[in-house]
Design a protein around this motif. Structure first.
Motif, PDB file in Angstrom:
ATOM      1  N   ALA A 192     -24.072  22.451  87.856  1.00 29.46           N
ATOM      2  CA  ALA A 192     -23.442  23.684  87.396  1.00 29.46           C
ATOM      3  C   ALA A 192     -22.019  23.356  86.983  1.00 29.46           C
ATOM      4  N   THR A 193     -21.541  24.017  85.939  1.00 24.69           N
ATOM      5  CA  THR A 193     -20.157  23.802  85.538  1.00 24.69           C
ATOM      6  C   THR A 193     -19.342  24.995  86.020  1.00 24.69           C
ATOM      7  N   GLY A 194     -18.052  24.803  86.145  1.00 25.96           N
ATOM      8  CA  GLY A 194     -17.192  25.892  86.601  1.00 25.96           C
ATOM      9  C   GLY A 194     -17.291  26.076  88.097  1.00 25.96           C
ATOM     10  N   PRO A 195     -16.530  27.050  88.629  1.00 27.05           N
ATOM     11  CA  PRO A 195     -16.528  27.244  90.078  1.00 27.05           C
ATOM     12  C   PRO A 195     -17.865  27.762  90.585  1.00 27.05           C
ATOM     13  N   LYS A 196     -18.159  27.509  91.859  1.00 23.51           N
ATOM     14  CA  LYS A 196     -19.405  27.984  92.436  1.00 23.51           C
ATOM     15  C   LYS A 196     -19.320  29.490  92.674  1.00 23.51           C
ATOM     16  N   LEU A 197     -20.461  30.127  92.500  1.00 24.14           N
ATOM     17  CA  LEU A 197     -20.521  31.584  92.600  1.00 24.14           C
ATOM     18  C   LEU A 197     -19.921  32.111  93.900  1.00 24.14           C
ATOM     19  N   ASP A 198     -20.293  31.494  95.027  1.00 25.31           N
ATOM     20  CA  ASP A 198     -19.810  32.043  96.297  1.00 25.31           C
ATOM     21  C   ASP A 198     -18.430  31.527  96.697  1.00 25.31           C
ATOM     22  N   VAL A 219     -21.312  37.875  79.521  1.00 22.99           N
ATOM     23  CA  VAL A 219     -20.904  37.747  80.922  1.00 22.99           C
ATOM     24  C   VAL A 219     -20.390  36.335  81.182  1.00 22.99           C
ATOM     25  N   GLU A 220     -21.135  35.349  80.646  1.00 22.97           N
ATOM     26  CA  GLU A 220     -20.731  33.949  80.828  1.00 22.97           C
ATOM     27  C   GLU A 220     -19.397  33.661  80.153  1.00 22.97           C
ATOM     28  N   GLN A 221     -19.245  34.246  78.970  1.00 22.77           N
ATOM     29  CA  GLN A 221     -18.021  34.030  78.202  1.00 22.77           C
ATOM     30  C   GLN A 221     -16.817  34.626  78.936  1.00 22.77           C
ATOM     31  N   LEU A 222     -17.007  35.838  79.456  1.00 22.44           N
ATOM     32  CA  LEU A 222     -15.937  36.517  80.178  1.00 22.44           C
ATOM     33  C   LEU A 222     -15.584  35.745  81.450  1.00 22.44           C
ATOM     34  N   ALA A 223     -16.603  35.275  82.158  1.00 23.07           N
ATOM     35  CA  ALA A 223     -16.366  34.511  83.390  1.00 23.07           C
ATOM     36  C   ALA A 223     -15.571  33.253  83.078  1.00 23.07           C
ATOM     37  N   LYS A 224     -15.921  32.599  81.981  1.00 22.34           N
ATOM     38  CA  LYS A 224     -15.255  31.356  81.610  1.00 22.34           C
ATOM     39  C   LYS A 224     -13.775  31.616  81.269  1.00 22.34           C
ATOM     40  N   LEU A 225     -13.544  32.682  80.522  1.00 21.29           N
ATOM     41  CA  LEU A 225     -12.170  33.017  80.144  1.00 21.29           C
ATOM     42  C   LEU A 225     -11.304  33.301  81.370  1.00 21.29           C
ATOM     43  N   LEU A 226     -11.921  33.840  82.409  1.00 17.01           N
ATOM     44  CA  LEU A 226     -11.174  34.190  83.621  1.00 17.01           C
ATOM     45  C   LEU A 226     -11.239  33.075  84.661  1.00 17.01           C
ATOM     46  N   LYS A 227     -11.804  31.932  84.273  1.00 14.93           N
ATOM     47  CA  LYS A 227     -12.002  30.792  85.173  1.00 14.93           C
ATOM     48  C   LYS A 227     -12.798  31.198  86.411  1.00 14.93           C
ATOM     49  N   GLY A 228     -13.735  32.082  86.194  1.00 14.06           N
ATOM     50  CA  GLY A 228     -14.565  32.572  87.295  1.00 14.06           C
ATOM     51  C   GLY A 228     -15.996  32.102  87.159  1.00 14.06           C
ATOM     52  N   VAL A 254     -23.802  36.106  98.910  1.00 16.75           N
ATOM     53  CA  VAL A 254     -22.781  37.066  99.323  1.00 16.75           C
ATOM     54  C   VAL A 254     -21.482  36.555  98.720  1.00 16.75           C
ATOM     55  N   VAL A 255     -20.784  37.393  97.976  1.00 12.52           N
ATOM     56  CA  VAL A 255     -19.525  36.949  97.381  1.00 12.52           C
ATOM     57  C   VAL A 255     -18.391  37.860  97.831  1.00 12.52           C
ATOM     58  N   LYS A 256     -17.228  37.257  97.998  1.00  9.22           N
ATOM     59  CA  LYS A 256     -16.034  38.037  98.357  1.00  9.22           C
ATOM     60  C   LYS A 256     -14.858  37.547  97.527  1.00  9.22           C
ATOM     61  N   PRO A 257     -14.965  37.622  96.214  1.00  7.92           N
ATOM     62  CA  PRO A 257     -13.877  37.100  95.385  1.00  7.92           C
ATOM     63  C   PRO A 257     -12.662  38.033  95.400  1.00  7.92           C
ATOM     64  N   ASN A 258     -11.599  37.554  94.804  1.00  3.32           N
ATOM     65  CA  ASN A 258     -10.419  38.404  94.629  1.00  3.32           C
ATOM     66  C   ASN A 258     -10.766  39.546  93.672  1.00  3.32           C
ATOM     67  N   VAL A 259     -11.447  39.200  92.582  1.00  3.61           N
ATOM     68  CA  VAL A 259     -11.850  40.227  91.609  1.00  3.61           C
ATOM     69  C   VAL A 259     -13.342  40.097  91.290  1.00  3.61           C
ATOM     70  N   TYR A 260     -14.043  41.213  91.396  1.00 11.09           N
ATOM     71  CA  TYR A 260     -15.463  41.254  91.042  1.00 11.09           C
ATOM     72  C   TYR A 260     -15.627  42.223  89.883  1.00 11.09           C
ATOM     73  N   ILE A 261     -16.184  41.750  88.789  1.00 18.21           N
ATOM     74  CA  ILE A 261     -16.399  42.620  87.631  1.00 18.21           C
ATOM     75  C   ILE A 261     -17.900  42.825  87.443  1.00 18.21           C
ATOM     76  N   ALA A 262     -18.345  44.068  87.614  1.00 17.38           N
ATOM     77  CA  ALA A 262     -19.771  44.397  87.489  1.00 17.38           C
ATOM     78  C   ALA A 262     -20.009  45.034  86.127  1.00 17.38           C
TER      79      ALA A 262
ATOM     80  N   GLU B 160     -30.259  25.315  97.617  1.00 17.93           N
ATOM     81  CA  GLU B 160     -28.927  25.773  97.246  1.00 17.93           C
ATOM     82  C   GLU B 160     -28.478  25.147  95.933  1.00 17.93           C
ATOM     83  N   SER B 161     -28.829  23.875  95.713  1.00 13.18           N
ATOM     84  CA  SER B 161     -28.294  23.166  94.555  1.00 13.18           C
ATOM     85  C   SER B 161     -29.330  22.900  93.462  1.00 13.18           C
ATOM     86  N   GLY B 162     -30.534  23.378  93.638  1.00 13.49           N
ATOM     87  CA  GLY B 162     -31.561  23.137  92.627  1.00 13.49           C
ATOM     88  C   GLY B 162     -32.921  23.440  93.222  1.00 13.49           C
ATOM     89  N   TYR B 163     -33.805  22.451  93.218  1.00 13.22           N
ATOM     90  CA  TYR B 163     -35.082  22.658  93.885  1.00 13.22           C
ATOM     91  C   TYR B 163     -35.660  21.336  94.387  1.00 13.22           C
TER      92      TYR B 163
END
Lengths: 319, 258
Positions: A192-198, A219-228, A254-262, B160-163
């Protein structure tokens, strides 16, 4: 009387102890008694980190090879010849398997999906959130221990205790008989690229309101722009728009980010329980009655197909 | 190939849930087939089809002999059902449920047991693995792909990281995620046929289980309080007038995240 020993199911990835384990250790230290970690792998690789977070001892099975971890670890624990008053496990793939197998082996109930654990004298009480987190149910164990408690990630803050390396003791995996029939042939890691979801500070999640799979790109584009990190509701995961790994909610991360955009998410209880701990919540949805607006700090009642492109453009313009 | 599929009939998740005075979930009124279970039913139907013979048997536990959800799965193509319905099961925890389902599964020949990873009302996520232990069988949870080859089942297990690719001899217990397969809609013919499919309704005693060790009596747990969680207050809700995006930009700026 109080409880005198707590075991914590320890998990690690590439020799690094997982955050959920550190969270459980931090909690275990506050409950009184000795804290012991149980690890399905080579104890020497994790003894230092587990010790630094409060485990005085680690029971380790050694390399599990191609065995399914759940049944192997549960069998080892059941055959350990000693048992804790309380065994804390994370609500993870392996944690649930271990707890489930162990509950049958010991004939003890397991309390699942908890967000809090208290000890009152020798009574263990676990708290779980129901109805999307709107109500808290406190349940106590009435029978003898060991009490098995599954805890949701991010329920407690991880905190080092400054302890020395945990003493490693071997925990033998007995012959598993027919239950050991399943074996792992191969492991695939999806990069996966970018930060991990959780772990991301900003999470942008999309739901059914996007209308079609192709629109998830926004959604992916917005997340990338916000480094999320991009996330998703169960509805669009079930629909096959994005992989399961993207799912935020009761079933999922389960996520507890600073900002969550739904974005285009109505806010089913399933979803809310996985994100309502976010520090700031922004929601965009065309239905002003959507439950998500009940917990949003900023809600935009509007068409995601109009709001998002403009938002993306504005963020791009800032560079 | 014969497959037992564990299914749960639940209150419609779209409706707000409520509790009974004894803090069990209200299950009055119409119960529906848990959507999570439709994936297992479909997977089982396809595997039996591929094997060229055998049948899919549903196994379920519900109060008052409720069958609405079972009918949906029978209409999809399952051959029959075992339904455990008994007042003694009120307050049953996950372990009790597993004991009851494991005993119910044994009423028929099976090569494979399929269940969802977790129900959409209780979410314990432990029952399939508990059933496996009770039946002394191997298990693979979180399957996202299943193939049966003779007496072996090959599974892609979500991690968690794939399968992981996992292989297991049959019989085995497998829990499936949504997305393992696309569930079919029951056809009109299927709905009509479902009405005459056999449902073997049994009590706890019929399964040879002592009713004193299940339900409230055997749960080993007691709910001591149900409290309102601290509510999150709604903030500013605005209608998009074409400038809604600017509100978001300002909000993010204020938080210094951009």
């Amino acid at each position: 009387m109080a409880i005198s020993n707590v075991w914590v199911f320890a998990e690690a990835v590439d020799g690094k102890v997982k955050t959920i384990t550190l969270e459980l250790l931090a909690k275990a230290r506050t409950l009184g008694g000795e804290v012991t970690a149980v690890f399905g792998g080579d104890g020497a690789t994790v003894a230092e980190e587990l010790g630094a977070h409060g485990a005085t001892k680690v029971f380790a099975t050694g390399d599990l090879g191609d065995k399914m971890p759940g049944v192997a670890i549960a069998s080892a624990v059941a055959g350990a010849g000693q048992s804790p008053d309380l065994f804390l496990l994370g609500t993870t793939y392996e944690g649930r398997d271990v707890a489930a197998r162990l509950s049958v082996k010991l004939d003890r109930p397991v309390l699942t999906n908890n967000s809090e654990v208290d000890v009152d004298g020798d009574t263990v009480i676990a708290t779980t959130q129901i109805f999307g987190g709107s109500q808290l149910v406190r349940t106590k164990f009435t029978g003898p221990g060991p009490h098995l408690v599954l805890v949701r990630p991010k329920s407690f803050a991880a905190e080092p205790s400054g302890g020395g390396a945990a003493a490693v003791e071997e925990l033998a995996v007995p012959d598993l008989g027919p239950t050991g029939g399943a074996t792992i042939l191969d492991r695939h890691v999806e990069e996966a690229t970018g930060p991990k979801l959780d772990e991301a500070a900003i999470v942008v999640s999309g739901g059914r309101g996007l209308g079609e799979a192709a629109k998830y790109e926004m959604v992916e584009q917005l997340a990338k722009l916000l480094k999320g990190a991009p996330g998703a509701s169960r509805a669009i995961v079930d629909a096959g728009w994005v992989p399961y790994a993207y799912q935020v909610g009761q079933t999922g991360k389960v996520v507890k980010p600073n900002v969550y955009i739904a974005v285009g998410i109505s806010g089913a209880t399933q979803h809310m329980v996985g994100m309502k701990g976010s520090k700031h919540i922004i929601a965009v949805n065309k239905d002003q009655e959507a439950p998500i607006f009940g917990i949003a700090d900023l809600g935009i009642v509007g068409d995601v197909h109009k709001v998002l492109p403009k938002l993306i453009e504005a963020l791009q313009a800032r560079g | 190939m014969n497959i037992a599929v564990c299914v749960k009939q639940i209150p419609d998740p779209a409706e707000p849930g409520t509790l009974n005075p004894d803090n069990t979930l209200k299950r009055e009124g119409k119960l529906i087939l848990d959507e999570s279970d439709s994936y297992g039913v479909e997977m089982a139907l396809q595997l039996v089809d591929k094997a060229g013979g055998g049948e899919v048997t549903l196994v379920s536990m519900a109060p008052n002999g409720v069958r609405d959800g079972l009918r949906t799965a029978l209409a999809m193509g399952a051959a029959k059902a075992v339904l455990v319905s008994d007042d003694a099961l009120k307050g049953a925890g996950a372990l009790d449920t597993a004991k009851v389902l494991a005993a119910a599964i044994k009423r028929n020949e099976f090569d494979l047991v399929i269940a969802a990873t977790e129900s959409s009302d209780g979410y314990t996520g432990t029952v399939p693995e508990q059933i496996a232990e009770l039946l002394d069988l191997p298990s693979v949870t979180f399957a996202k792909h299943i193939e049966v080859d003779g007496s072996t089942v090959k599974i892609q297990r979500q991690t968690e990281s794939g399968y992981d690719e996992v292989s297991s001899p049959l019989p085995a217990v497998v829990s499936v995620t949504a997305g393992v397969v696309e569930p079919r809609y029951p056809s009109f013919k299927g709905i009509m046929a479902a009405k005459s499919k056999p449902v073997d309704e049994v009590s706890v005693a019929d399964l040879g289980i002592d009713s004193a060790i299940v339900g409230w009596a055997g749960a080993g747990q007691e709910i001591i309080a149900v409290d309102q969680a601290e509510e999150r207050q709604a903030g500013e809700i605005v209608e998009d007038d074409g400038e809604g995006y600017a509100k978001i930009v300002a909000f993010l700026e204020n938080l210094k995240v951009i």
